[in-house]
Design a protein around this motif. Structure first.
Motif, PDB file in Angstrom:
ATOM      1  N   SER A 192       2.515   4.708  11.112  1.00  0.00           N
ATOM      2  CA  SER A 192       3.775   3.998  10.948  1.00  0.00           C
ATOM      3  C   SER A 192       3.563   2.495  10.929  1.00  0.00           C
ATOM      4  N   SER A 193       2.659   1.984  11.777  1.00  0.00           N
ATOM      5  CA  SER A 193       2.464   0.539  11.857  1.00  0.00           C
ATOM      6  C   SER A 193       1.660  -0.019  10.698  1.00  0.00           C
ATOM      7  N   THR A 194       1.133   0.850   9.836  1.00  0.00           N
ATOM      8  CA  THR A 194       0.437   0.381   8.637  1.00  0.00           C
ATOM      9  C   THR A 194       1.173   0.811   7.365  1.00  0.00           C
ATOM     10  N   ASN A 195       2.469   1.109   7.526  1.00  0.00           N
ATOM     11  CA  ASN A 195       3.368   1.367   6.390  1.00  0.00           C
ATOM     12  C   ASN A 195       3.035   2.630   5.600  1.00  0.00           C
ATOM     13  N   LEU A 196       2.488   3.635   6.266  1.00  0.00           N
ATOM     14  CA  LEU A 196       2.248   4.915   5.591  1.00  0.00           C
ATOM     15  C   LEU A 196       3.373   5.918   5.859  1.00  0.00           C
ATOM     16  N   GLY A 197       4.431   5.481   6.549  1.00  0.00           N
ATOM     17  CA  GLY A 197       5.473   6.412   6.962  1.00  0.00           C
ATOM     18  C   GLY A 197       6.090   7.179   5.813  1.00  0.00           C
ATOM     19  N   GLY A 198       6.451   6.489   4.737  1.00  0.00           N
ATOM     20  CA  GLY A 198       7.063   7.167   3.598  1.00  0.00           C
ATOM     21  C   GLY A 198       6.139   8.187   2.969  1.00  0.00           C
ATOM     22  N   PRO A 215      -6.200  -8.762  -1.624  1.00  0.00           N
ATOM     23  CA  PRO A 215      -5.134  -9.219  -2.521  1.00  0.00           C
ATOM     24  C   PRO A 215      -4.297 -10.332  -1.899  1.00  0.00           C
ATOM     25  N   ALA A 216      -3.788 -11.198  -2.770  1.00  0.00           N
ATOM     26  CA  ALA A 216      -2.823 -12.205  -2.329  1.00  0.00           C
ATOM     27  C   ALA A 216      -1.405 -11.694  -2.489  1.00  0.00           C
ATOM     28  N   PHE A 217      -1.190 -10.844  -3.514  1.00  0.00           N
ATOM     29  CA  PHE A 217       0.154 -10.396  -3.857  1.00  0.00           C
ATOM     30  C   PHE A 217       0.196  -8.872  -3.988  1.00  0.00           C
ATOM     31  N   ALA A 218       1.405  -8.335  -3.963  1.00  0.00           N
ATOM     32  CA  ALA A 218       1.591  -6.889  -4.030  1.00  0.00           C
ATOM     33  C   ALA A 218       1.054  -6.313  -5.332  1.00  0.00           C
ATOM     34  N   ILE A 219       1.237  -7.026  -6.463  1.00  0.00           N
ATOM     35  CA  ILE A 219       0.744  -6.501  -7.725  1.00  0.00           C
ATOM     36  C   ILE A 219      -0.783  -6.460  -7.736  1.00  0.00           C
ATOM     37  N   ASP A 220      -1.415  -7.449  -7.099  1.00  0.00           N
ATOM     38  CA  ASP A 220      -2.877  -7.417  -6.977  1.00  0.00           C
ATOM     39  C   ASP A 220      -3.318  -6.145  -6.274  1.00  0.00           C
ATOM     40  N   LEU A 221      -2.625  -5.809  -5.176  1.00  0.00           N
ATOM     41  CA  LEU A 221      -2.980  -4.619  -4.406  1.00  0.00           C
ATOM     42  C   LEU A 221      -2.855  -3.360  -5.258  1.00  0.00           C
ATOM     43  N   GLU A 222      -1.790  -3.268  -6.052  1.00  0.00           N
ATOM     44  CA  GLU A 222      -1.621  -2.086  -6.892  1.00  0.00           C
ATOM     45  C   GLU A 222      -2.812  -1.922  -7.836  1.00  0.00           C
ATOM     46  N   TRP A 223      -3.155  -2.985  -8.542  1.00  0.00           N
ATOM     47  CA  TRP A 223      -4.257  -2.902  -9.500  1.00  0.00           C
ATOM     48  C   TRP A 223      -5.579  -2.595  -8.809  1.00  0.00           C
ATOM     49  N   MET A 224      -5.774  -3.217  -7.650  1.00  0.00           N
ATOM     50  CA  MET A 224      -7.014  -2.982  -6.905  1.00  0.00           C
ATOM     51  C   MET A 224      -7.129  -1.529  -6.463  1.00  0.00           C
ATOM     52  N   LEU A 225      -6.044  -0.985  -5.924  1.00  0.00           N
ATOM     53  CA  LEU A 225      -6.090   0.389  -5.438  1.00  0.00           C
ATOM     54  C   LEU A 225      -6.381   1.359  -6.578  1.00  0.00           C
ATOM     55  N   LEU A 226      -5.763   1.135  -7.719  1.00  0.00           N
ATOM     56  CA  LEU A 226      -6.018   2.002  -8.873  1.00  0.00           C
ATOM     57  C   LEU A 226      -7.472   1.907  -9.313  1.00  0.00           C
ATOM     58  N   GLU A 227      -8.053   0.703  -9.254  1.00  0.00           N
ATOM     59  CA  GLU A 227      -9.460   0.546  -9.616  1.00  0.00           C
ATOM     60  C   GLU A 227     -10.355   1.241  -8.596  1.00  0.00           C
ATOM     61  N   CYS A 228     -10.027   1.128  -7.316  1.00  0.00           N
ATOM     62  CA  CYS A 228     -10.823   1.804  -6.280  1.00  0.00           C
ATOM     63  C   CYS A 228     -10.794   3.317  -6.475  1.00  0.00           C
ATOM     64  N   LEU A 269       0.835  -1.200   0.000  1.00  0.00           N
ATOM     65  CA  LEU A 269       0.000   0.000   0.000  1.00  0.00           C
ATOM     66  C   LEU A 269       0.867   1.247   0.000  1.00  0.00           C
ATOM     67  N   GLY A 270       1.807   1.324   0.951  1.00  0.00           N
ATOM     68  CA  GLY A 270       2.696   2.479   0.999  1.00  0.00           C
ATOM     69  C   GLY A 270       3.527   2.613  -0.264  1.00  0.00           C
ATOM     70  N   ARG A 271       3.998   1.471  -0.774  1.00  0.00           N
ATOM     71  CA  ARG A 271       4.802   1.490  -2.002  1.00  0.00           C
ATOM     72  C   ARG A 271       3.975   2.012  -3.178  1.00  0.00           C
ATOM     73  N   THR A 272       2.733   1.583  -3.288  1.00  0.00           N
ATOM     74  CA  THR A 272       1.881   2.015  -4.394  1.00  0.00           C
ATOM     75  C   THR A 272       1.588   3.504  -4.314  1.00  0.00           C
ATOM     76  N   LEU A 273       1.341   4.014  -3.121  1.00  0.00           N
ATOM     77  CA  LEU A 273       1.089   5.447  -2.971  1.00  0.00           C
ATOM     78  C   LEU A 273       2.308   6.257  -3.418  1.00  0.00           C
ATOM     79  N   MET A 274       3.489   5.799  -3.039  1.00  0.00           N
ATOM     80  CA  MET A 274       4.700   6.506  -3.452  1.00  0.00           C
ATOM     81  C   MET A 274       4.897   6.419  -4.957  1.00  0.00           C
ATOM     82  N   ASP A 275       4.651   5.241  -5.535  1.00  0.00           N
ATOM     83  CA  ASP A 275       4.771   5.105  -6.988  1.00  0.00           C
ATOM     84  C   ASP A 275       3.770   5.990  -7.711  1.00  0.00           C
TER      85      ASP A 275
END
Length: 799
Positions: free
Chosen positions: A456-462, A591-604, A429-435
């Motif tokens: 921080s505990s949900t990886n939004l720190g960056g 999502p099962a995988f990180a790429i699934d999460l990326e696609w899902m977030l963009l669709e949301c 999630l944090g990685r996708t937001l930064m990307d």
């Protein structure tokens, strides 16, 4: 702040309009229950007394105080008063008054999305509508700080005093940022009654002190001018002291007593030291007033006195939030006034006829001032024309410009990232937001993240470090020069992250209003709220209400299930997959995988910010998974096919190289995907071929199955596409695959149980059905029967 000017409307005119509002609100409830056909015989209901108590307050607000930029949340049971005012101001058709609580008609409680007339906030659940204007104020300020012009109006809450028992109210009032919101004004309809009784001892001073301690201005409109004038007479302080110290129930019993008993009842209680002074005062007073006039004066509370209300509004300080305690009588002006059981009681036909006469109503039960009923007696004092002119002036003043329809967002479909190594969907999630901030900065600039102290505990720190924290006023970061500080807390008005303390109800309340800016001001945002998935249930009611009211946002629950085994059974979330499946108007992915999460977030994101938009829920995990298991295609066309299937609800993760005589399908969700793949390998070694089907959105798969059977989802809450759903079913589950099916997820097994019905196959459904405990993942999965061995055994039992 709102520039409120005193307008040349007389007190008598406002009172005449208030009587008309009282009649209309009472009559429409009466019509719904006694005159509209009701062949089923089910109680229609309505709240004549709860509406009556706030008539004077709302009439004064609408006729003199409000501006077009102001917004008002009306207490749920006063919806008939809101509709009556909208009718008199010309924004509701007469025919609608006969449709209260009927199918397709006026809703039971104010509904921004379903009522035909102007409704600023949907209310209904206790405490949620009351706090909504706080989040509305924050959303308005945020939009203003990020390039829009939403106006500077006040945000009013009309609150029943019993709502102050609701914990969500005090969570919101205690939020640090709220003390800076000078546009927030709460008007407490202080009628001292709950549903069942007169509240025996409401400690007003304690409630007021709690508001004051949170930085609010407190105003009290306790007595009207008639009663105040009695207090100002010689010895009048003895009467005030008697009323001030009188228990609530005794006071309301006094008001319902015959006039000839009023003196005896006043002298029967209270402090002995006050009794002689009170008796002397009453003796003097009754030489000028009759007992009936004295009793009428005792009813003169501040919440029903127009001039007292005017004076109270004039003292509002726009530099801090305000709580106005307006004392009222539940059932004011009705025969049920002050009765302890009047909450949902209906007055009789005889009592209604008496009210009709007092309110100067003729044969037409729903007269406006625009087309005065010729059979009605002329108003004593202000005439119909004067009232009509006052309503017309208010209507002009309150006319708003419609927000320009938002087209929503068009994020990229794919950011082009191919995750490798070991990763979690939470970290993704944090990685996708930064990307996204790098690849599509115009989209990222509309994102606002909200968290209850778990950034921080949900990886939004960056992300927080990059965009900063939104605050109405800038605050100094005292740790900016500390080299050991990883999360930098830079607070300023251009920030894109909101922190609301440890209060999930506040978080989803803010999400709902941030997700409604597209319709309020034509400025869409992408609100993303992050909280621990187990606490979704804690926030479910206000989240549901936000979705119902048209709030479009993304709620992220992480970590989830018993996969967070180190935190034990108290922090598991068994039922949240079912919430995602069953919640109307919500697109839900796991999502099962990180790429699934990326696609899902963009669709949301694509689904947000327009009239056809939806809210979304992402259920994430802290389990590290080897991303090579995703078997992500390298061919661009095949990658796009995978992406489409992920978004449509399911995709084939593993296909058997050759289908054996004995074949089984495993359908899996999220974090337990490695166990499903391991079970498939074990089955292969036993001569049983196996496909692994990754379910990303059980709700969309269910809708597709229903559509195949001819059952179309409700268009108002559907999140799927029928054609896309049928394509997904054929691609993933085949045309007539009779293979037995094992389903497994870290959640309740019924979430996927319907999948066996796609081809009417035998199935075993694995999941979590008991409270968990702390432990290593292997032990916890084995305990709940969702490990590779349990999946293998289930498949063997079917083959």
């Amino acid at each position: 702040m709102t520039d409120i000017q005193v307008r040349p409307v007389t007190e008598a005119t406002i009172e005449a309009i208030a009587r008309r509002v009282l009649w209309l609100s009472t009559a429409m409830i009466d019509h719904a229950n006694k005159h509209r056909p009701n062949p089923g015989g089910v109680k229609v209901g309505g709240h004549q007394a709860s509406s009556a108590s706030i008539v004077s307050i709302m009439t004064e607000l609408w006729l003199e105080q409000l501006s077009a930029d102001d917004r008002v949340s009306v207490k749920p049971h006063a919806s008939p008063v809101l509709h009556a005012l909208n009718y008199l101001l010309g924004s509701l058709d007469r025919e609608a008054l006969t449709t209260l609580r009927s199918f397709g008609g006026l809703q039971s409680y104010p509904s921004r999305s379903k009522d035909p007339d102007p409704v600023d906030y949907s209310t209904g659940s206790v405490g949620i509508g009351a706090t909504a204007p706080i989040w509305g104020a924050i959303a308005r300020r945020y939009v203003a700080d990020h390039g829009s012009s939403p106006g500077t109006g006040r945000q009013y809450s009309l609150v029943g005093d019993a709502e102050l028992d609701e914990g969500a109210v005090w969570e919101a009032i205690g939020e640090r940022t709220v003390s800076e919101l000078g546009e927030v004004v709460w008007i407490i309809d202080f009628n001292r009654q709950s549903l069942d009784r007169v509240v025996p001892d409401t400690n007003t001073s304690r409630l007021q002190a709690m508001f004051a301690a949170a930085g609010w201005q407190v105003i009290e409109a306790k007595y009207g001018r008639t009663l105040t004038s009695l207090f100002e007479r010689k010895g009048g302080e003895s009467l005030r002291n008697r009323i001030d110290t009188m228990p609530n129930a005794e006071y309301q019993r006094l008001l319902r007593s015959p006039a000839e008993e009023v003196v005896d009842r006043l002298l029967a209680g209270g402090q002995a030291s006050n009794r002689d002074d009170l008796a002397a005062f009453l003796d003097r007073t009754l030489t000028e007033l009759t007992a009936a006039e004295l009793l009428a004066a005792l009813r003169d509370l501040g919440g029903h006195d127009i001039n007292t209300l005017r004076d109270s509004f004039a003292t509002i300080d726009d530099h801090r939030p305000t709580a106005l305690f307006a004392y009222t009588l539940k059932g004011w002006g009705l025969a049920s006034e002050g009765h302890p059981q009047n909450h949902s009681a209906l007055i009789s036909e005889t009592q209604l006829a008496e009210l009709r006469e007092r309110c100067n109503i003729g044969d037409d039960p729903f007269p406006s001032f625009r087309d005065a009923d010729p059979t009605a007696p002329r108003l004593a004092g202000p005439d119909e024309d004067g009232c009509a002119a006052a309503c017309a002036a208010a209507a002009r003043r309150l006319r708003r410009h419609e927000a320009v329809a938002s087209p929503g967002f068009a994020p990229p479909l794919d950011l082009g990232w191919s995750p490798t190594g070991i990763a979690t969907t939470q970290a993704a999630l944090g990685r996708t937001l930064m990307d996204l901030s790098r690849r599509a900065p115009e989209i990222a600039s509309s994102i606002v993240t909200v968290s209850p102290d778990v950034s921080s505990s949900t990886n939004l720190g960056g992300w927080v470090n990059k965009v900063g924290v939104w605050s109405p006023s800038a605050r100094h970061d005292w740790f900016s020069d500390d080299p050991e500080t990883i999360l930098h807390w830079r607070e300023h008005s251009a920030g894109q992250h909101l922190e609301l303390g440890i209060a999930e109800v506040n978080l989803v309340g803010a999400l709902g209003e941030l997700g409604a800016t597209w319709s309020r001001w034509g400025h869409p945002l992408i609100p993303i709220g992050v909280l621990y998935d187990p606490f979704i249930a804690r926030a479910l009611e206000p989240w549901t209400f936000g979705v119902y009211a048209g709030g479009q946002s993304i709620l992220v629950g992480t970590p989830s299930g018993v996969t967070l085994s180190a935190e034990g059974g108290a922090h598991q979330s068994i039922i949240t997959p079912s919430i995602g499946l069953e919640q109307p108007g919500v697109l839900s992915y796991e999502p099962a995988f990180a790429i699934d999460l990326e696609w899902m977030l963009l669709e949301c994101i694509r689904r947000i910010g327009s009239p056809s938009g939806t809210a979304s829920y992402l259920r994430l995990s802290t389990r590290p998974i080897d991303q090579a298991l995703a078997a992500l295609p390298s061919d661009s066309d095949q990658r796009e096919l995978r992406r489409r299937l992920v978004i449509a609800g399911a995709y084939p993760l593993r296909r058997a190289v050759a289908r054996a005589e004995r074949h089984v399908n495993i359908a899996v969700v999220g974090a337990v995907t490695p166990e499903a793949l391991e079970a498939a390998e074990r089955l292969d070694a036993l001569g049983i071929s196996c496909d692994v089907l990754c379910i990303t959105n059980p709700g969309l798969v269910f809708d597709a199955v229903q559509a195949r059977g001819g059952v179309q989802p409700d268009a108002a809450s559907s999140t799927g596409n029928t054609a896309e759903g049928e394509w997904m079913l054929r691609t993933v589950f085949g045309v007539d695959d009779q293979s037995p099916l094992v389903t497994v997820l870290d959640g309740h097994p019924h979430t996927l149980a319907f999948l066996s019905g796609i081809h009417r196959t035998r199935g075993v459904h694995l999941g979590v059905r008991s409270f968990g405990q702390s432990g290593d993942l292997e032990s916890v999965y084995a305990h709940h029967g969702i490990d590779a061995s349990a999946i293998t055994r289930a498949a063997l039992s079917l083959t």
